[in-house]
Design a protein around this motif. Structure first.
Motif, PDB file in Angstrom:
ATOM      1  N   ARG A   1       0.840  -1.192   0.000  1.00 36.20           N
ATOM      2  CA  ARG A   1       0.000   0.000   0.000  1.00 36.20           C
ATOM      3  C   ARG A   1       0.873   1.240   0.000  1.00 36.20           C
ATOM      4  N   ILE A   2       0.284   2.367  -0.337  1.00 28.13           N
ATOM      5  CA  ILE A   2       1.008   3.632  -0.284  1.00 28.13           C
ATOM      6  C   ILE A   2       1.016   4.160   1.145  1.00 28.13           C
ATOM      7  N   LEU A   3       1.861   5.146   1.396  1.00 34.17           N
ATOM      8  CA  LEU A   3       1.960   5.787   2.718  1.00 34.17           C
ATOM      9  C   LEU A   3       2.053   4.738   3.822  1.00 34.17           C
ATOM     10  N   VAL A   4       3.095   3.917   3.749  1.00 33.35           N
ATOM     11  CA  VAL A   4       3.209   2.770   4.657  1.00 33.35           C
ATOM     12  C   VAL A   4       3.412   3.184   6.106  1.00 33.35           C
ATOM     13  N   ARG A   5       3.814   4.424   6.373  1.00 37.90           N
ATOM     14  CA  ARG A   5       4.008   4.867   7.755  1.00 37.90           C
ATOM     15  C   ARG A   5       2.706   5.314   8.406  1.00 37.90           C
ATOM     16  N   GLU A   6       1.643   5.418   7.604  1.00 38.23           N
ATOM     17  CA  GLU A   6       0.357   5.828   8.146  1.00 38.23           C
ATOM     18  C   GLU A   6      -0.528   4.599   8.383  1.00 38.23           C
ATOM     19  N   ASP A   7      -1.606   4.796   9.124  1.00 42.99           N
ATOM     20  CA  ASP A   7      -2.545   3.711   9.385  1.00 42.99           C
ATOM     21  C   ASP A   7      -3.244   3.266   8.106  1.00 42.99           C
ATOM     22  N   ASP A   8      -3.821   2.067   8.144  1.00 46.48           N
ATOM     23  CA  ASP A   8      -4.485   1.515   6.969  1.00 46.48           C
ATOM     24  C   ASP A   8      -5.627   2.410   6.482  1.00 46.48           C
ATOM     25  N   ASP A   9      -6.421   2.945   7.426  1.00 38.15           N
ATOM     26  CA  ASP A   9      -7.564   3.761   7.003  1.00 38.15           C
ATOM     27  C   ASP A   9      -7.107   5.066   6.356  1.00 38.15           C
ATOM     28  N   VAL A  10      -5.973   5.591   6.801  1.00 37.83           N
ATOM     29  CA  VAL A  10      -5.424   6.808   6.204  1.00 37.83           C
ATOM     30  C   VAL A  10      -4.923   6.510   4.788  1.00 37.83           C
ATOM     31  N   ALA A  11      -4.172   5.418   4.649  1.00 41.16           N
ATOM     32  CA  ALA A  11      -3.647   5.040   3.333  1.00 41.16           C
ATOM     33  C   ALA A  11      -4.789   4.745   2.364  1.00 41.16           C
ATOM     34  N   ALA A  12      -5.856   4.128   2.853  1.00 45.58           N
ATOM     35  CA  ALA A  12      -6.995   3.801   1.994  1.00 45.58           C
ATOM     36  C   ALA A  12      -7.670   5.063   1.481  1.00 45.58           C
ATOM     37  N   LEU A  13      -7.833   6.066   2.346  1.00 48.63           N
ATOM     38  CA  LEU A  13      -8.456   7.310   1.920  1.00 48.63           C
ATOM     39  C   LEU A  13      -7.572   8.049   0.921  1.00 48.63           C
ATOM     40  N   ALA A  14      -6.231   8.024   1.171  1.00 47.14           N
ATOM     41  CA  ALA A  14      -5.299   8.655   0.234  1.00 47.14           C
ATOM     42  C   ALA A  14      -5.358   7.965  -1.125  1.00 47.14           C
ATOM     43  N   LEU A  15      -5.413   6.637  -1.132  1.00 50.69           N
ATOM     44  CA  LEU A  15      -5.510   5.883  -2.384  1.00 50.69           C
ATOM     45  C   LEU A  15      -6.781   6.246  -3.133  1.00 50.69           C
ATOM     46  N   GLN A  16      -7.881   6.314  -2.421  1.00 52.34           N
ATOM     47  CA  GLN A  16      -9.158   6.673  -3.039  1.00 52.34           C
ATOM     48  C   GLN A  16      -9.078   8.051  -3.699  1.00 52.34           C
ATOM     49  N   SER A  17      -8.424   8.997  -3.022  1.00 46.49           N
ATOM     50  CA  SER A  17      -8.303  10.356  -3.550  1.00 46.49           C
ATOM     51  C   SER A  17      -7.436  10.381  -4.805  1.00 46.49           C
ATOM     52  N   LEU A  18      -6.308   9.679  -4.774  1.00 49.16           N
ATOM     53  CA  LEU A  18      -5.426   9.647  -5.937  1.00 49.16           C
ATOM     54  C   LEU A  18      -6.121   9.008  -7.133  1.00 49.16           C
ATOM     55  N   GLN A  19      -6.806   7.920  -6.882  1.00 46.76           N
ATOM     56  CA  GLN A  19      -7.510   7.249  -7.987  1.00 46.76           C
ATOM     57  C   GLN A  19      -8.623   8.116  -8.543  1.00 46.76           C
ATOM     58  N   ALA A  20      -9.287   8.879  -7.682  1.00 44.54           N
ATOM     59  CA  ALA A  20     -10.349   9.770  -8.151  1.00 44.54           C
ATOM     60  C   ALA A  20      -9.796  10.848  -9.072  1.00 44.54           C
ATOM     61  N   ASP A  21      -8.531  11.202  -8.899  1.00 43.56           N
ATOM     62  CA  ASP A  21      -7.892  12.198  -9.753  1.00 43.56           C
ATOM     63  C   ASP A  21      -7.245  11.576 -10.983  1.00 43.56           C
ATOM     64  N   GLY A  22      -7.412  10.278 -11.164  1.00 42.72           N
ATOM     65  CA  GLY A  22      -6.919   9.632 -12.375  1.00 42.72           C
ATOM     66  C   GLY A  22      -5.569   8.966 -12.253  1.00 42.72           C
ATOM     67  N   VAL A  23      -4.993   8.920 -11.051  1.00 41.03           N
ATOM     68  CA  VAL A  23      -3.701   8.258 -10.872  1.00 41.03           C
ATOM     69  C   VAL A  23      -3.924   6.747 -10.842  1.00 41.03           C
ATOM     70  N   GLN A  24      -3.177   6.024 -11.682  1.00 40.70           N
ATOM     71  CA  GLN A  24      -3.208   4.564 -11.632  1.00 40.70           C
ATOM     72  C   GLN A  24      -2.150   4.114 -10.633  1.00 40.70           C
ATOM     73  N   VAL A  25      -2.600   3.642  -9.475  1.00 43.52           N
ATOM     74  CA  VAL A  25      -1.688   3.263  -8.392  1.00 43.52           C
ATOM     75  C   VAL A  25      -1.454   1.760  -8.447  1.00 43.52           C
ATOM     76  N   LEU A  26      -0.192   1.376  -8.654  1.00 47.88           N
ATOM     77  CA  LEU A  26       0.184  -0.028  -8.739  1.00 47.88           C
ATOM     78  C   LEU A  26       1.007  -0.394  -7.513  1.00 47.88           C
ATOM     79  N   THR A  27       0.346  -0.955  -6.514  1.00 38.79           N
ATOM     80  CA  THR A  27       1.071  -1.416  -5.329  1.00 38.79           C
ATOM     81  C   THR A  27       1.523  -2.856  -5.544  1.00 38.79           C
ATOM     82  N   SER A  28       2.445  -3.297  -4.684  1.00 29.83           N
ATOM     83  CA  SER A  28       3.038  -4.641  -4.806  1.00 29.83           C
ATOM     84  C   SER A  28       3.684  -4.840  -6.171  1.00 29.83           C
ATOM     85  N   HIS A  29       4.209  -3.758  -6.726  1.00 30.92           N
ATOM     86  CA  HIS A  29       4.936  -3.801  -7.996  1.00 30.92           C
ATOM     87  C   HIS A  29       6.380  -3.395  -7.737  1.00 30.92           C
TER      88      HIS A  29
END
Length: 715
Positions: A442-470
């Motif tokens: 996941r992104i922002l590994v130093r933050e809690d899971d719920d924080v990273a999940a919200l950040a991921l949702q925001s980035l994806q909403a702006d069109g960023v293709q986030v490839l984790t575990s790559h």
């Protein structure tokens, strides 16, 4: 097994007090029974010595009152030398058993409950525990039984505890055993330790401190042995590096009227002004405005596709840098009393710096103290083909992209940390097709899971293709095509791109200015002690080059300690305080944190409660159409003491300041709840979070009685 032992110990202690056995260990009892003991001793000297030794060990191990009387008995029965031998080893053995008992029964539970807060104590005991134990043993004012128990809760080795206690208690043992040889003259235990003798022990207790100073001086002389110290110095302080840490160090020195020289090889203001904090936030603001224009219908306006020249956006970034530059300029610091030299600095010896001036020529300067504030640089992983890919970093992208009319069409961002997330979102909002590649799950590994999940949702909403575990493997580049090859789920994924930004972290600048020649130890950073001293007590390091945090505000924080210790350390030195460190990631919504989050608390074994307030319920956030995010507060169970706070939302970095202040000064959530917050503002989220905690801890029994009272009042 522990329960059985505890029951046995409890039974033994009950027996001692039930049968008044402790009364046998009084001065009067000893005097009355002394003749009987001596007759028994004349018949069986070996058995008397053995029984005495065993009883002494038991009394000390179980912390039974009477060790002082037992010591007097040793002198009375056996004389000075034999009594000293028996008492010395019996007391140490008993103390060690008490130490081991506390360790066996209590240490794991204490470490598990307070592990995070005991880290500093554990580190201190590991480093200098023997020294402090020896000091405490020399002064009989401190209850020895308490020392035994408390040391058992630490990670001190049992052997270390034994031999240090043996040495440390020897002086006091001599006094008591010698007094026992004159038992008839003693009327009370208080008479043994006269005020003068106690004062002597206190003075003796200072001996290790004085000895440590002498040892430190000897070690320093050894460190400096191969260098010729100048007879006089040109300056009080030389600072290498003109970033946040260097500027603050120089400013403080000048403010206290020290003669200080600041040396900068490139641009004043360092990475933050020129490549990091300032330009990235200027870019983020432009990107956010473009995003808001495209969503203007949320505010009752007509949505529009923003039209802009990317070159103009990048020009604005440079305009912002130029507007802030005067704050960090040579002219400003010269006016403050700092001598500023532009050039490359090299440490020649612990007091001498050679400067290769930018305009040509060299000079050598000497100073009593030196602060290294060389900063850090982006880390570029040694992936095959990465240089052919024309990789950009947070340092180089501003100049490389400055003349383009359009943002990069296909952009790969390597790294899912704060820098990677900020740049990925900003470029996506400015029209780039962004693929963000992160090796972790996941992104922002130093933050809690719920924080990273919200950040991921925001980035994806702006069109960023986030490839984790790559995991990035290599770059394949030809004149027509550029491809990143990454490993995912056991196979290879090919990601085409036009530009790539590497944002996988930053590494301290450790070479090129003489650390190697002086033998100053480096690991991932320059190695320093808690005073920011390097191998040489007059050479300090601060900022990114020293770690452990790579934030502009922590660099400035460290600079105060480095400068003050460098200039006044001969009188008083200050340990750096890292207890309350805030930071923020400036994506939209922002992520800001201070203290512990949930994953840190779990990793450190710190017990906590969570209080959460959703910003979607906040009036001002609703009015601004920014009603997303939350305030999450970790507190001590059952108390309002704040352990840490995470805020996700608009202006989270600004909102966090109230909690930083509260934690720094020991204020709890009740104080925040009792503070008036302007309506309607975003800052009310902090008060409402405190209110959520208060509601969860409302005294239900009292409220039930109040309900009955009000019912009665209504008749």
């Amino acid at each position: 097994m522990k329960k059985i032992l505890l029951l046995a110990i409890a039974a033994a202690l009950v027996a001692v007090f039930a049968f008044d056995l402790q009364n046998l260990l009084t001065l009067d009892s000893l005097k009355n029974s002394l003749d009987d003991f001596r007759r028994f001793q004349a018949q069986s000297p070996f058995w008397v010595s053995g029984i005495y030794f065993a009883i002494y060990v038991v009394v000390t191990a179980f912390s039974i009152p009477g060790a002082a009387v037992m010591t007097l008995a040793g002198g009375a029965l056996f004389g000075l030398w034999q009594g000293l031998l028996l008492v010395s080893f019996a007391s140490t053995l008993g103390a060690t058993l008490a130490f081991l008992g506390a360790r066996y029964f209590l240490r794991d539970a204490v470490q598990a409950k307070f592990g995070g807060r005991l880290n500093a104590i554990n580190a201190g005991v590991e480093k200098e525990g023997a020294f402090y134990l020896f000091t405490l043993r020399l002064v009989p004012v401190f209850p020895f039984f308490l020392i035994n128990l408390l040391m058992g809760l630490t990670r001190m080795k049992a052997w270390t505890f034994f031999w240090v206690s043996q040495l440390g208690m020897f002086a006091g043992t001599v006094v008591y055993v010698n007094a026992g040889t004159e038992l008839a003259k003693i009327t009370s235990l208080a008479g043994i330790l006269s005020p003068g003798l106690i004062a002597s022990f206190v003075v003796l207790g200072f001996f290790p401190l004085v000895a440590k100073k002498i040892i430190d001086r000897i070690q320093a002389r050894r460190v400096y042995a191969r260098w010729a110290k100048p007879a006089r110095f040109d300056r009080n302080l030389i600072v290498i590096g003109g970033g946040a840490a260097g500027l603050v160090s120089a400013y403080i020195a000048a403010a206290v009227k020290a003669k200080v020289t600041l040396i900068e090889a490139h641009k004043m203001g360092g990475d933050c002004l020129n490549y990091g904090c300032v330009p990235s936030k200027a870019l983020i603001k432009s990107a956010k405005l473009a995003h808001q224009m495209s969503l203007a219908d949320r505010y009752g306006l007509q949505a529009a596709t923003p039209r802009f020249s990317f070159k103009t956006v990048m020009q604005r970034v440079q305009d912002v840098i130029r507007a802030i530059e005067p704050h960090d300029s040579i002219e400003r610091y010269t006016g403050l009393g700092v001598e500023v030299l532009q050039g490359h600095a090299t440490l020649v010896d612990p007091w001498t710096v050679e400067v290769r001036h930018t305009g040509g020529g060299t000079s050598r300067l000497t100073a009593r103290s030196i602060v290294i504030a060389a900063g850090a640089q982006p880390f570029i992983p040694p992936l095959p083909g990465i240089q052919d890919a024309g990789v950009l970093t947070s340092d180089t992208l501003w100049e490389a992209l400055a003349q383009r009319d359009e943002a990069p069409k296909r952009l790969v961002v390597l790294g899912g940390g704060p820098i990677g997330c900020e740049l990925a979102q900003a470029f996506a909002r400015l029209g780039s097709q962004v693929v963000q590649v992160e090796m972790a799950s996941r992104i922002l590994v130093r933050e809690d899971d719920d924080v990273a999940a919200l950040a991921l949702q925001s980035l994806q909403a702006d069109g960023v293709q986030v490839l984790t575990s790559h995991k990035a493997l290599r770059f394949e580049c030809t004149n027509q095509h550029k491809v990143l090859v990454a490993e995912h789920a056991g196979g290879e994924v090919r990601i085409p791109f036009d530009d790539v930004i590497c944002a996988v972290g930053r590494s301290a600048r450790l070479t090129g200015y003489g650390l190697e020649g002086l033998g100053i130890e480096t690991q991932r950073t320059v190695v320093t002690n808690e005073y920011l001293e390097t191998l040489y007590p007059n050479i300090f390091a601060a900022g990114d080059v020293a770690g452990p945090y790579q934030f502009t505000h922590t660099a400035a924080h460290q600079a105060w300690y480095a400068a003050v210790n460098a200039l006044f350390g001969q009188f008083k030195k200050f340990k750096v305080d890292y207890s309350v460190i805030p930071w923020a990631t400036f994506i939209d919504p922002e992520v800001a944190r201070v203290g512990l989050n949930e994953q840190d608390a779990k990793a450190q074994g710190v017990a906590y409660e969570v209080t959460r307030y959703g910003i979607d319920d906040l009036d001002r956030a609703i009015a601004d159409s920014d009603a997303h995010g939350f305030v999450k507060v970790l507190t001590v169970p059952g108390k309002d003491k704040i352990l840490g706070v995470t805020i996700v939302g608009v202006h989270a970095g600004d909102l966090l300041a109230e909690f930083v202040l509260a934690m720094k000064h020991g204020l709890g959530l009740n104080k925040i709840l009792g503070t008036i917050h302007t309506y309607p503002t975003l800052s009310e989220a902090n008060k409402y979070a405190a209110g959520e905690w208060k509601r969860a801890h409302a005294p239900q029994r009292v409220l039930a009685w109040l309900a009955r009272y009000h019912t009665w009042r209504r008749g």
